[in-house]
Design an enzyme around this catalytic site. Structure first.
Site, mmCIF file in Angstrom:
data_model
loop_
_atom_site.group_PDB
_atom_site.id
_atom_site.type_symbol
_atom_site.label_atom_id
_atom_site.label_comp_id
_atom_site.label_asym_id
_atom_site.label_seq_id
_atom_site.Cartn_x
_atom_site.Cartn_y
_atom_site.Cartn_z
ATOM 1 N N SER A 42 0.870 -1.183 0.000
ATOM 2 C CA SER A 42 0.000 0.000 0.000
ATOM 3 C C SER A 42 0.903 1.229 0.000
ATOM 4 C CB SER A 42 -0.934 0.000 1.211
ATOM 5 O OG SER A 42 -0.237 0.147 2.409
ATOM 6 N N HIS A 146 -3.139 -5.824 2.138
ATOM 7 C CA HIS A 146 -2.240 -6.860 2.668
ATOM 8 C C HIS A 146 -2.876 -8.243 2.697
ATOM 9 C CE1 HIS A 146 0.260 -3.580 4.938
ATOM 10 N NE2 HIS A 146 0.393 -3.534 3.632
ATOM 11 N N GLN A 154 -6.773 -1.518 7.108
ATOM 12 C CA GLN A 154 -5.600 -2.350 6.795
ATOM 13 C C GLN A 154 -4.985 -3.048 8.024
ATOM 14 O OE1 GLN A 154 -2.475 -0.932 3.856
ATOM 15 N NE2 GLN A 154 -1.260 -0.875 5.720
ATOM 16 N N GLU A 155 -4.916 -2.331 9.162
ATOM 17 C CA GLU A 155 -4.227 -2.932 10.318
ATOM 18 C C GLU A 155 -4.930 -2.591 11.623
ATOM 19 O OE1 GLU A 155 -0.090 -1.600 10.166
ATOM 20 O OE2 GLU A 155 -0.136 -1.845 7.987
ATOM 21 N N GLU A 196 1.762 -9.310 6.668
ATOM 22 C CA GLU A 196 2.588 -8.976 7.839
ATOM 23 C C GLU A 196 2.401 -9.959 8.990
ATOM 24 O OE1 GLU A 196 1.795 -4.912 8.891
ATOM 25 O OE2 GLU A 196 2.621 -4.155 7.007
ATOM 26 N N ASP A 232 -4.065 1.210 11.486
ATOM 27 C CA ASP A 232 -3.624 1.860 10.248
ATOM 28 C C ASP A 232 -4.784 1.714 9.269
ATOM 29 O OD1 ASP A 232 -2.572 2.868 7.965
ATOM 30 O OD2 ASP A 232 -0.894 1.459 7.813
ATOM 31 N N GLU A 275 -3.248 5.701 12.140
ATOM 32 C CA GLU A 275 -2.377 6.040 11.001
ATOM 33 C C GLU A 275 -3.218 6.216 9.740
ATOM 34 O OE1 GLU A 275 0.963 3.319 10.703
ATOM 35 O OE2 GLU A 275 0.861 3.429 8.505
ATOM 36 N N ASP A 302 1.498 8.439 7.219
ATOM 37 C CA ASP A 302 2.395 7.506 6.516
ATOM 38 C C ASP A 302 2.413 7.910 5.042
ATOM 39 O OD1 ASP A 302 3.635 5.378 5.272
ATOM 40 O OD2 ASP A 302 2.100 3.899 5.725
ATOM 41 N N LYS A 327 9.756 5.382 7.304
ATOM 42 C CA LYS A 327 10.132 4.183 6.554
ATOM 43 C C LYS A 327 11.313 4.580 5.676
ATOM 44 C CE LYS A 327 5.444 2.206 5.991
ATOM 45 N NZ LYS A 327 4.241 2.255 5.110
ATOM 46 N N SER A 354 9.004 2.320 11.065
ATOM 47 C CA SER A 354 8.142 1.230 10.561
ATOM 48 C C SER A 354 8.814 0.306 9.551
ATOM 49 C CB SER A 354 6.904 1.844 9.907
ATOM 50 O OG SER A 354 6.111 0.861 9.280
ATOM 51 N N HIS A 355 8.387 -0.946 9.605
ATOM 52 C CA HIS A 355 8.672 -1.942 8.571
ATOM 53 C C HIS A 355 7.812 -1.676 7.332
ATOM 54 C CE1 HIS A 355 5.107 -4.766 9.948
ATOM 55 N NE2 HIS A 355 4.742 -3.500 9.839
ATOM 56 N N ARG A 356 7.956 -2.514 6.310
ATOM 57 C CA ARG A 356 7.042 -2.546 5.179
ATOM 58 C C ARG A 356 6.328 -3.891 5.174
ATOM 59 N NH1 ARG A 356 7.454 2.051 1.868
ATOM 60 N NH2 ARG A 356 5.281 1.391 1.570
ATOM 61 N N SER A 357 5.289 -3.996 4.358
ATOM 62 C CA SER A 357 4.592 -5.286 4.318
ATOM 63 C C SER A 357 5.475 -6.370 3.699
ATOM 64 C CB SER A 357 3.270 -5.148 3.570
ATOM 65 O OG SER A 357 3.448 -4.474 2.341
ATOM 66 N N LYS A 378 6.697 0.179 14.508
ATOM 67 C CA LYS A 378 5.640 -0.695 13.979
ATOM 68 C C LYS A 378 6.328 -1.770 13.159
ATOM 69 C CE LYS A 378 2.744 0.283 10.493
ATOM 70 N NZ LYS A 378 1.593 0.602 9.643
HETATM 71 C C1 LIG Z 1 3.527 -1.114 6.509
HETATM 72 C C2 LIG Z 1 2.581 -0.627 5.707
HETATM 73 O O1 LIG Z 1 2.253 -1.223 4.552
HETATM 74 P P1 LIG Z 1 3.082 -1.132 3.181
HETATM 75 O O2 LIG Z 1 4.480 -1.528 3.497
HETATM 76 O O3 LIG Z 1 2.369 -2.100 2.296
HETATM 77 O O4 LIG Z 1 2.992 0.292 2.731
HETATM 78 C C3 LIG Z 1 1.815 0.576 6.049
HETATM 79 O O5 LIG Z 1 0.943 1.001 5.282
HETATM 80 O O6 LIG Z 1 2.052 1.178 7.095
HETATM 81 MG MG LIG Z 2 0.518 2.756 6.731
#
Ligand SMILES: C=C(OP(=O)(O)O)C(=O)O
Ligand SMILES: [Mg+2]
Length: 401
Positions: A42, A146, A154-155, A196, A232, A275, A302, A327, A354-357, A378
């Site tokens: 995303s 995701h 999404q989360e 994730e 999120d 988020e 984000d 990120k 933050s990580h990514r998916s 995150k």
């Molecule tokens: C971690 C996320 O997803 P993506 O890495 O797919 O953007 C997010 O949207 O915060």
């Molecule tokens: Mg996000």
């Protein structure tokens, strides 16, 4: 000692089974750093450009490697990242790819730390960094981009804000994840996991709220400290710019309705973190929501900010959000990510690393969060590429890196 003498780039697998870029950086004295680029699903419209890994690698070999090898010291991160920008020559890394750039940037930082004999968080944060540790936000139920046929939001995140230690927080998130599975089973809801590692049941958002709230409350009673609830929304993925509405499975909401809906959710579930509740182009709506509930919760940008200081400045000027997701691959280098965190801190915005998916076992973000004293990180709740970061956080707190 930290003069870069070799850079190797290769394609490796990410957690979705897609190729991604891995970089090795070697220094004159034998220092070594290895890092890999994550990848979003995303993704925000204004992110730095991720190129197909083989193209990104070829372009970085042609343009970036000659500017770094024998020229730049890995211990000087600003010089490394300036060389990456100069090699790329665009403002969005569309030449060498943000995936090559971020892998090299992070690998150089690790090589610098290796030569210095310091853990990465200390090399990046310095002696006088704070002594705080980030609270991990754990994705326990998810859908959106995701997972297919799951929730619209999404989360759904567990946020163990009262945990006495990082390890307690990490285990609490895993316990909420397990409690959600039990509650889904009780309701005869079959489900797999999303990208994730969050549960991705085919239920509506209302039922997901009920289940996560119950799981959080059960685990909170067990562990005896406060666990909050976060989201999120990934609003840009729900937003339809033609109709100017947020499209949920069961209904549409215009922007005012979306703001009211999120404000109600903040009240009802005492959300500690929200988020991307709104579209990535709508600073005004972010500002209205922040005005309404920003004193009760974090409103985090984000896709709105994409770790970009220009976009953050616009948000600060307009009062949009009160925190920023960081990120590194959205912006391409560690120096740019640091600049965004510094600007956020100076203006009272919290940073959430933050990580990514799509992820790898690379754990750089755990060190980045500790180095910059970020209040939150995150990085999922379970799954090997997620636990790589969570376990590294536990090791850092235990001084065992
Ligand atoms: C971690 C996320 O997803 P993506 O890495 O797919 O953007 C997010 O949207 O915060
Ligand atoms: Mg996000």
């Amino acid at each position: 000692m930290t003069l870069i003498t070799d850079i190797r780039l290769r394609r490796i697998l990410d957690s979705r089974g897609n190729p991604t870029v891995e970089a090795d950086v070697v220094t004159e004295s034998g220092g070594f750093g290895r890092a890999a680029a994550p990848s979003g699903a995303s993704t925000g419209e204004y992110e730095a450009v991720e190129r197909p890994p083989s193209e990104a690698i070829a372009a970085a070999r042609e343009h970036a490697v000659p500017r770094l090898v024998g020229e730049v010291y890995a211990g000087n991160q600003r010089d490394v990242d300036a060389a990456l920008h100069a090699a790329d020559g665009t403002d969005d890394f569309s030449e060498i790819g943000a995936n090559s750039a971020v892998a090299i940037s992070m690998a150089a930082a690790k090589a610098g730390a290796d030569v210095l004999g310091a853990p990465l968080f200390q090399h990046l944060g310095g002696t006088f960094r704070g002594d705080g540790f980030p609270i991990p936000l754990g994705n326990v139920v998810g859908g959106g981009e995701h997972a297919a046929d799951a929730t619209d939001i999404q989360e759904f995140l567990a946020a163990p804000v009262g945990a006495p230690s990082v390890a307690d927080a990490v285990f609490a998130n895993a316990a909420v994840h397990a409690a959600v599975a039990d509650l889904l089973e009780e309701r005869d809801v079959p489900c797999g996991k999303g990208d994730e590692g969050a549960w991705a049941p085919s239920i509506d958002d209302g039922e997901a709220f009920e289940i996560v709230a119950e799981a959080v409350s059960m685990v909170q009673d067990e562990v005896g400290f406060n666990i909050g609830f976060g989201l999120d929304v990934a609003g840009a993925e729900l937003y339809d710019s033609d109709s100017e509405t947020y499209e949920y499975s069961d209904r549409s909401r215009d922007t005012d309705e979306q703001i009211a809906y999120i404000a109600d959710l903040v009240e009802e579930y005492d959300l500690v973190y929200v988020e991307d509740p709104l579209d990535e182009d709508d600073y005004d709506a972010f500002a209205d929501l922040t005005d309404e509930v920003g004193d009760q919760t974090l409103i985090c940008g984000d896709d709105l900010f994409v770790t970009n200081t220009d976009r953050l400045i616009e948000g600060i000027d307009r009062g949009a959000a009160n925190s920023i997701l960081i990120k590194p691959n959205q912006i391409g280098t560690l120096s740019d990510a640091f600049d965004a965190i510094e600007l956020a801190t100076e203006n009272g915005y919290d940073s959430v690393v933050s990580h990514r998916s799509g992820e790898t076992e690379d754990a750089t973000i755990a060190h980045l969060a500790v180095a910059t004293d970020a209040p939150f990180i995150k990085t999922g709740a379970v799954g090997g590429e997620r636990t790589a970061k969570l376990n590294e956080l536990i090791r850092i707190a235990d001084d065992a890196t």
